[in-house]
Write a protein that holds these residues in place. Structure first.
Motif, short mmCIF file in Angstrom:
data_model
loop_
_atom_site.label_atom_id
_atom_site.label_comp_id
_atom_site.label_asym_id
_atom_site.label_seq_id
_atom_site.Cartn_x
_atom_site.Cartn_y
_atom_site.Cartn_z
N ASN A 170 0.82 -1.32 0.13
CA ASN A 170 -0.04 0.06 0.06
C ASN A 170 0.78 1.10 -0.05
O ASN A 170 0.40 2.47 0.35
N ARG A 171 2.12 1.20 -0.30
CA ARG A 171 3.03 2.20 -0.20
C ARG A 171 2.81 2.90 -1.56
O ARG A 171 2.30 2.27 -2.72
N TRP A 172 3.05 4.27 -1.73
CA TRP A 172 3.17 5.00 -3.16
C TRP A 172 4.27 4.71 -3.92
O TRP A 172 4.15 4.45 -5.19
N LEU A 173 5.25 4.34 -3.33
CA LEU A 173 6.52 4.13 -4.01
C LEU A 173 7.10 2.66 -3.85
O LEU A 173 7.11 2.26 -2.62
N ASN A 174 7.51 2.01 -4.80
CA ASN A 174 7.84 0.55 -4.66
C ASN A 174 9.51 0.37 -4.66
O ASN A 174 10.18 1.79 -5.00
N ASN A 175 10.04 -0.39 -4.72
CA ASN A 175 11.47 -0.68 -4.68
C ASN A 175 11.88 -0.78 -5.96
O ASN A 175 10.93 -0.79 -7.12
N ARG A 176 13.08 -0.75 -6.56
CA ARG A 176 13.47 -0.73 -7.71
C ARG A 176 13.07 -1.95 -8.77
O ARG A 176 13.13 -1.89 -9.65
#
Length: 177
Positions: A36-42
């Motif tokens: 549910n985060r706005w930014l994901n990992n690479r």
């Protein structure tokens, strides 16, 4: 030491566990877990860009009706790519060298395309059973031959794919010995 050249195509086991199970489960590790985060990992961002670009290239020549196949084709391509890449690791096993996996993919996809073709465009699908300009006495014979050819197609393609993969590995082993 291998007893013969074709022992390399036996389904290997490690500590009694068939390695094909590990090879079939491995691609699921690559699927991102929902967050549910706005930014994901690479990794998730890179996978998303790869999937978007690959789907765009895959569907470019298709009309709008063919876009509903995107999910199943993309899933199949990612699955095959990941298990074949896993087969490049030392002491591992590539499941696509087995006829059972190739036939397990070939028959349902072939059957789906034949059924959908017969349902959506029955005259065009049945028109492929008889070449244009056929003499009248040959029509019954050609329809039987083309029908048999249609049903043998997935078997022939599955066996050919398996034979090509087997021949490549067999050639490498022959050169190595």
């Amino acid at each position: 030491m291998a007893l013969n050249f074709f022992d390399q195509f036996l389904s290997p086991t490690h500590l009694g566990i068939p390695l094909i199970i590990i090879a079939m489960i491995f691609p699921w590790i690559l699927y991102p877990s929902p967050t549910n985060r706005w930014l994901n990992n690479r990794l998730v961002t890179l996978q998303g860009q790869f999937f978007n670009r690959f789907t765009q290239q895959l569907l470019l020549p298709l009309n709008q009706g063919g876009h509903k196949w995107a999910l199943i084709l993309m899933s199949l391509m990612v699955f095959l790519l990941s298990i074949n890449m896993l087969g490049l690791l030392p002491y591992t096993f590539t499941p696509t060298t087995q006829l059972s996996l190739n036939m397990g993919f070939a028959v349902p996809f072939w059957l789906a395309t034949v059924i959908i073709g017969m349902r959506n465009q029955p005259t065009a699908a049945l028109g492929h059973l008889l070449p244009e300009g056929t003499p009248v006495p040959l029509i019954p014979v050609l329809i039987i031959i083309e029908t048999i050819s249609l049903f043998i197609r997935p078997i022939a393609l599955g066996v050919r794919l398996t034979a090509n993969l087997t021949a490549g590995h067999l050639l490498i082993q022959l050169i190595a010995t």
